[in-house]
Design a protein around this motif. Structure first.
Motif, mmCIF file in Angstrom:
data_model
loop_
_atom_site.group_PDB
_atom_site.id
_atom_site.type_symbol
_atom_site.label_atom_id
_atom_site.label_comp_id
_atom_site.label_asym_id
_atom_site.label_seq_id
_atom_site.Cartn_x
_atom_site.Cartn_y
_atom_site.Cartn_z
ATOM 1 N N GLY A 268 -67.167 3.096 -57.799
ATOM 2 C CA GLY A 268 -65.943 2.580 -58.417
ATOM 3 C C GLY A 268 -65.666 3.289 -59.720
ATOM 4 N N GLY A 269 -65.444 2.481 -60.775
ATOM 5 C CA GLY A 269 -65.210 3.044 -62.101
ATOM 6 C C GLY A 269 -63.788 3.521 -62.302
ATOM 7 N N ALA A 339 -58.072 -2.856 -62.719
ATOM 8 C CA ALA A 339 -59.401 -2.324 -62.403
ATOM 9 C C ALA A 339 -60.450 -3.071 -63.211
ATOM 10 N N PRO A 340 -61.672 -3.173 -62.701
ATOM 11 C CA PRO A 340 -62.738 -3.872 -63.442
ATOM 12 C C PRO A 340 -62.958 -3.267 -64.816
ATOM 13 N N LYS A 341 -62.911 -4.116 -65.825
ATOM 14 C CA LYS A 341 -63.192 -3.761 -67.213
ATOM 15 C C LYS A 341 -62.211 -2.751 -67.810
ATOM 16 N N LEU A 342 -61.053 -2.566 -67.194
ATOM 17 C CA LEU A 342 -60.066 -1.670 -67.802
ATOM 18 C C LEU A 342 -59.555 -2.247 -69.121
ATOM 19 N N GLU A 343 -59.686 -3.556 -69.295
ATOM 20 C CA GLU A 343 -59.261 -4.180 -70.556
ATOM 21 C C GLU A 343 -60.118 -3.719 -71.732
ATOM 22 N N LEU A 344 -61.277 -3.105 -71.475
ATOM 23 C CA LEU A 344 -62.103 -2.585 -72.568
ATOM 24 C C LEU A 344 -61.436 -1.412 -73.271
#
Length: 560
Positions: A268-269, A339-344
């Motif tokens: 992913g990522g 996407a996972p953790k795109l809010e970081l």
């Protein structure tokens, strides 16, 4: 240690923190324009430009070919110049090109550059002037097979596309056909109200032999040195490439990827190019092992992206390479959905664990009242309520110390410059009156991380960009144009100081008198939303201290 000194040190620490941050940024070495090893062992030419053929292609995966193979050119030099294709949705105005079928310009229709010029919108991707910020994508074939990379010339049925009223999606396709029977449709799908773009490669093998290849998607940007100012903290927000490997988020140091290119395989990522309020990101399928890379490819020019796993397409068969792009603002609720953790990508720094809950509460308050300024006021009030007991402990200590000042002054006059006898006498006085001089320190220290966390929330959140409050405050992310909030903050600080015990040391007393003036000067250049928080917080603290002083005066300083 008296509490005035704690307050003074805390304020000085905050100013020194910003000075240190400014020094770190200003003295960071500029990436050198040198030839750089890129993933695959190929060396990029520092002078290649956007129109160069076969420039900075990522290396073929070892599952495609045992040795690095340069993709076969599919167009003649005369065919390099692509034709522009315009695509307009309700939130994006994009320019694509038939060369590569890539997005080379992106205008954010809901975000003016300046509130006074609402017709001039933020342009995130661009090739205008010295700027270079584009997305690039393509296919790569193993061996002697051909495939359209980001230099190939596509054809498209039209050069103007627009999302019509009442339609929820818009599809734009580019077509390419190779001499080996390979047919490729590069398909973009846009959704109403969304900055996320679906990008699919539909590959049909019409030849007589199997085809094997992979797909890549990357962002390329010329990272020019931006003008930074100590009086504009937003100018120190991180700008550059970032990478999430499915577990850990990393901002990529430009010096590091200039010296040694990043190459990492991760499930992913995503990879991104970040700005203060905006970002672009490339997002592979989250259920595959993707090879991410980042490198310098020219003078102050960098790329970041990924390569998907290779696929085998038998003769007469077909397959699909799925990708996604995000080009837009750092709206935290939307980023989390993409996407996972795109809010970081919203960079709260080391205090993210505190900043994120604070923003969540701030956003919920805004959803109820519809005004970010009043949301800041109410959030400040909630924080004061949460820390009320701690602040009360500190306030009582200050009130008792304040009432003791005549006795402390008498001791100072009695012992003069004999610091040893003076300190001993003061400790005896503290014990007699049951006062702990350190009682007010801990509550203040506990609240400092919350203060810094909220500072980053108000500084980094695009939701507050150009947000109205009341009357003259029509942009909480910019300084107060009439300087009313900074002056109010200084007045509140001065009043709070008068309610607290005054230092016995004349030098400290002078510094405390100067501090409100210094903070006014500092706040003149701060975002109005941040100064609004300071005004409300200081005002509430002064009101609480005034009430505590009244109670202590009435009951006696050694009683609760």
């Amino acid at each position: 240690m008296d509490n005035q000194r704690v307050f003074l040190y805390g304020a000085l620490f905050f100013v020194l923190f910003l000075i240190w941050q400014a020094w770190q940024k200003d003295h960071a070495p500029t990436p050198a324009p040198v030839e750089t090893a890129i993933p695959g062992g190929q060396v990029s030419d520092a002078d290649r430009d956007i129109d160069a053929v076969d420039r900075d292609l990522p290396q073929l995966d070892s599952t495609i070919a045992p040795e690095p193979v340069q993709a076969k050119p599919v167009e003649t030099p005369e065919q390099r110049a692509g034709e522009p294709v315009r695509v307009v949705t309700d939130v994006l105005d994009l320019t694509l090109t038939t060369q590569g079928g890539d997005i080379i310009e992106a205008v954010l229709l809901e975000y003016p550059v300046d509130k006074d010029t609402p017709d001039v919108k933020v342009e995130l991707l661009t090739t205008d002037g010295k700027q270079l910020y584009v997305s690039q994508s393509g296919l790569r074939a193993a061996g002697d097979g051909s495939a359209p990379n980001h230099n190939a010339i596509y054809r498209t049925p039209a050069t103007e596309y627009a999302l019509a009223p009442g339609e929820e999606s818009l599809t734009v396709s580019f077509f390419w056909q190779g001499d080996n029977g390979l047919e490729v449709e590069k398909r973009y799908t846009f959704q109403r109200g969304r900055y996320e773009i679906q990008l699919d490669y539909l590959v049909h093998n019409g030849g007589n032999v199997e085809w094997r290849g992979d797909a890549y998607l990357q962002l390329k940007k010329r990272q020019l040195e931006s003008e930074r100012s100590f009086f504009n903290p937003a100018s120190y927000s991180y700008e550059g490439p970032a990478f999430f490997n499915g577990e850990q988020y990393n901002k990529l140091d430009l010096d590091d990827i200039t010296e040694t290119a990043l190459a990492a395989t991760a499930p992913g990522g995503w990879a991104a190019m970040l700005e203060h309020y905006f970002l672009s990101a490339v997002i592979p399928p989250q259920d595959t092992q993707n090879r991410f890379y980042a490198a310098a490819v020219g003078p102050q020019t960098y790329r970041v992206g990924y390569v998907q796993p290779a696929q085998l397409v038998p003769a007469g068969g077909e397959t699909v390479f799925e990708n996604r792009l995000f080009i837009g603002p750092k709206l935290q609720d939307r980023l989390a959905e993409v996407a996972p953790k795109l809010e970081l990508a919203v960079d709260y720094g080391m205090l993210t664990i505190i900043s994120e809950p604070l923003f969540w509460v701030l956003e919920k308050i805004h959803a109820l009242i519809g005004n970010w300024g009043w949301a800041i006021v109410l959030l400040t009030l909630l924080i004061k309520v949460a820390f009320y007991k701690l602040q009360e402990t500190s306030g009582k200590s200050m009130a008792r110390m304040r009432k003791m000042q005549p006795k402390m002054k008498a001791l100072k006059e009695r012992y003069g410059d004999d610091r040893e006898k003076l300190n001993k006498a003061m400790m005896e006085l503290y014990q007699k009156e049951k006062i702990n001089p350190f009682a007010g320190c801990l509550p203040i220290l506990i609240q400092m991380p919350v203060f810094f966390a909220l500072y980053w929330v108000l500084l980094e959140s695009v939701e507050l960009r150009q947000a109205d409050w009341i009357l003259w405050i029509n942009d909480l992310s910019s300084p107060d144009p009439w300087y009313i909030l900074p002056v109010l903050m200084g007045v509140a600080m001065f009043g709070q100081q008068k309610l607290n015990p005054q230092p016995a040391d004349p030098m400290q007393a002078k510094m405390l008198m100067i501090m409100p003036v210094m903070m006014i000067a500092f706040a003149l250049f701060m975002p109005a939303g941040l100064v609004l928080y300071w005004v409300v917080n200081t005002g509430l603290s002064a009101a609480q201290q005034w009430q505590i002083n009244r109670v202590i005066e009435r009951k006696g300083y050694n009683k609760d």
